[in-house]
Motif scaffolding. Structure first.
Motif, short mmCIF file in Angstrom:
data_model
loop_
_atom_site.label_atom_id
_atom_site.label_comp_id
_atom_site.label_asym_id
_atom_site.label_seq_id
_atom_site.Cartn_x
_atom_site.Cartn_y
_atom_site.Cartn_z
N SER A 16 28.54 23.87 52.11
CA SER A 16 29.09 25.07 52.75
C SER A 16 30.59 24.96 52.94
N VAL A 17 31.04 23.77 53.36
CA VAL A 17 32.49 23.58 53.55
C VAL A 17 33.23 23.71 52.23
N LEU A 18 32.68 23.08 51.19
CA LEU A 18 33.34 23.15 49.87
C LEU A 18 33.38 24.59 49.35
N LEU A 19 32.29 25.32 49.51
CA LEU A 19 32.27 26.71 49.04
C LEU A 19 33.22 27.58 49.84
N THR A 20 33.29 27.34 51.15
CA THR A 20 34.22 28.12 51.99
C THR A 20 35.66 27.85 51.59
N ALA A 21 35.99 26.58 51.38
CA ALA A 21 37.35 26.24 50.94
C ALA A 21 37.66 26.86 49.58
N GLY A 22 36.70 26.76 48.67
CA GLY A 22 36.91 27.37 47.35
C GLY A 22 37.07 28.88 47.43
N ALA A 23 36.28 29.52 48.29
CA ALA A 23 36.41 30.97 48.45
C ALA A 23 37.77 31.34 49.02
N GLY A 24 38.25 30.54 49.98
CA GLY A 24 39.57 30.81 50.54
C GLY A 24 40.66 30.70 49.50
N ILE A 25 40.57 29.69 48.65
CA ILE A 25 41.57 29.53 47.58
C ILE A 25 41.50 30.70 46.60
N LEU A 26 40.29 31.11 46.24
CA LEU A 26 40.15 32.22 45.31
C LEU A 26 40.65 33.54 45.89
N VAL A 27 40.38 33.77 47.18
CA VAL A 27 40.87 35.01 47.81
C VAL A 27 42.40 35.01 47.86
N THR A 28 42.99 33.85 48.19
CA THR A 28 44.45 33.77 48.20
C THR A 28 45.04 34.04 46.82
N ALA A 29 44.41 33.44 45.80
CA ALA A 29 44.87 33.68 44.43
C ALA A 29 44.70 35.14 44.04
N SER A 30 43.61 35.76 44.49
CA SER A 30 43.38 37.17 44.19
C SER A 30 44.43 38.05 44.86
N TRP A 31 44.79 37.70 46.10
CA TRP A 31 45.83 38.48 46.79
C TRP A 31 47.16 38.38 46.05
N TYR A 32 47.51 37.16 45.63
CA TYR A 32 48.77 36.99 44.91
C TYR A 32 48.75 37.77 43.59
N SER A 33 47.64 37.69 42.87
CA SER A 33 47.53 38.40 41.59
C SER A 33 47.57 39.92 41.80
N ALA A 34 46.89 40.40 42.87
CA ALA A 34 46.88 41.83 43.14
C ALA A 34 48.27 42.32 43.53
N ARG A 35 48.98 41.53 44.32
CA ARG A 35 50.33 41.94 44.71
C ARG A 35 51.26 41.97 43.51
N THR A 36 51.14 40.98 42.64
CA THR A 36 51.97 40.97 41.44
C THR A 36 51.68 42.17 40.55
N ALA A 37 50.39 42.49 40.39
CA ALA A 37 50.02 43.64 39.55
C ALA A 37 50.52 44.95 40.16
N ALA A 38 50.39 45.09 41.48
CA ALA A 38 50.86 46.32 42.12
C ALA A 38 52.38 46.45 42.01
#
Length: 254
Positions: A16-38
């Motif tokens: 659970s901890v590993l998946l939560t950490a991985g999800a946090g990293i992916l969400v952060t990367a998604s935010w950065y990618s979305a901001r760059t695209a916008a």
């Protein structure tokens, strides 16, 4: 200090901890990618509008005039939540029209090669600024005229939020499904351990025959006759020790 948590609980917590950490990293990367695209999408519109305004610059009867084309502002009007500011400078650096207090830190000499984008504040609002140049060759007004066009960033931040929310929802759902699959896999993998434990609890301490439980290769040493014999001898030794202590206690009372 001993841990009372089961092996299943420990593995589930780690996963659970590993998946939560991985999800946090992916969400952060998604935010950065979305901001760059916008930013890229709205920057293209902003530069296109500035170029259209610059195309409307012309010299007539020895005076520099500008034809503010409606199509330029219609492009920017797609972001209905944003405000638009502009300033047009003649070759001498004087304001031809627009907001006279709209400034930029961009070196206007660099704009002669290509449009330049920057971020800044105007009237307390965050804005994205595009600066483009237009060369004039008329003897009455020769040199470079410049267009400074600024737009607030509300629409692009809204697009970033929408894109990030969509990606985050997908990530959370996938991580939840992955966690469910992992928990079921862990439970299935630990089933032989539970079967072995149940067989040992039901077994007579004096029975030294090999266990008939089918276990994976990693657990076979625990079901070997030598281990069973050692457990039985340990139990017998403990029983003898307790009996001896009880006899000594009785003699002491006498």
């Amino acid at each position: 200090m001993t841990l009372d948590r089961s092996l299943f609980a420990r593995l589930a917590v780690v996963m659970s901890v590993l998946l939560t950490a991985g999800a946090g990293i992916l969400v952060t990367a998604s935010w950065y990618s979305a901001r760059t695209a916008a930013d890229d999408a709205y920057d293209r519109v902003l530069v296109g509008a500035a170029l259209q305004i610059a195309d409307g610059l012309a010299v007539q009867e020895g005076a520099l005039i500008v034809d503010l084309r409606a199509s330029a502002f219609e492009m920017l009007g797609l972001a209905d939540r944003d405000r638009i500011f502009y300033r047009i400078l003649d070759p001498s650096g004087k304001t031809l029209t627009g907001h006279r207090d709209l400034e930029t830190d961009v070196d206007l000499a660099t704009v002669r090669r290509e449009p330049v984008l920057s971020s800044g504040l105007y009237k307390g609002e965050a804005v994205r600024i595009a600066v483009v140049g237009r060369a004039l060759s008329d003897p009455a007004a020769s040199g470079w005229a410049h267009v400074i066009l600024a737009q607030t960033v509300g629409a692009r931040r809204g697009l970033t939020h929408e894109l990030t929310l969509g990606a985050a929802t997908t990530i959370v759902i996938m991580c939840f499904l992955a966690l469910v699959v992992m928990i079921l896999s862990i439970r299935q993998a630990l089933r032989p351990v539970n079967q072995l434990g149940g067989a040992l609890r039901r077994r007579d301490p004096q029975d030294l025959t090999p266990l008939s439980v089918s276990v994976p290769r990693e657990l076979r040493p625990l079901s070997a006759p030598s281990i069973i014999s050692w457990v039985a001898s340990t139990n017998a030794s403990c029983c003898c020790s307790v009996s001896s202590r009880m006899r000594l206690t009785r003699y002491g009372h006498r």
